[in-house]
Design an enzyme around this catalytic site. Sequence first.
Site: not given
Length: 292
Positions: A44, A117, A154
Amino acid sequence: MTREVTLAAAQFACSWDIPANLDTAERLVREAAGRGAQIVLLQELFATPYFPITQDTRHFDLAGPSEGHPVLGRFSKLAGELEVVLPVSFFERAGQAFFNSIAIIDADGEFLGVYRKSHIPDSGGYQEKYYFSPGDTGFRVWDTAYARIGVGICWDQWFPESARCMALQGAEVLLYPTAIGSDPPAPDDDSCDAWQAVQRGHAVANAMPLVASNRIGVESAPGGEASIRFYGSSFIASQTGALLAEASRDREEVVTATVDLDAVRYQRQDWSFFRDRRPELYGPLLTLDGED
């Protein structure tokens, strides 16, 4: 019948020498491709240190639009040259909004689209809500040259709903680029085992391989008021949750594993997780308080 694909996860330490970070990322992608990898996962926000350790308005200058983004252009050329699929994490600016995003680049260098995200953390050392709006793309899957992939980012990896949504859309492999390590308010706590376990559980529950790529090294906020020791341990898990490959906690590495997607598909059908789902009973999942 077999349909084999070789997966790779890379990990490395990042500094504020952005050209050096990009050079390292390219070198590791080349190493993975040289070892036969067809889908290569980088960590990331690999172009820079993990800047959300603290709140600093200057870091917004790191963001850029997906169209014409120099990092995406560079890695698009690399993907086409090496004939590898590359999900590329980047800090995206879209109008007045900012997102933690990943561009999916196919093995011919074509951009397939962007995922933003969905789950945005906000805790000591992981102050992402200051920088990123919650993603508005929804969970997506991508038909690439080698497999239909689902990619989260993540914090997404802790939520079983993320993995299940991608699996229901036909993902064959789950990928999660990551930046995770120590918790500045509790630096002696170690979440590495839990981090791996929850994702290996997603692999089992959805009967498909999973790749997670993390960074390594110690990074500190300006002034040193907070620091994170990233614990690496990037890994590839099978559809049964078995560790097929695992990196160390502190070394720059590439790990690879080959899976047979046809064999995985047959096992997924045999285990009947999707046949026996009861979506009409899952109403509480659509609420925050569990009240259907």
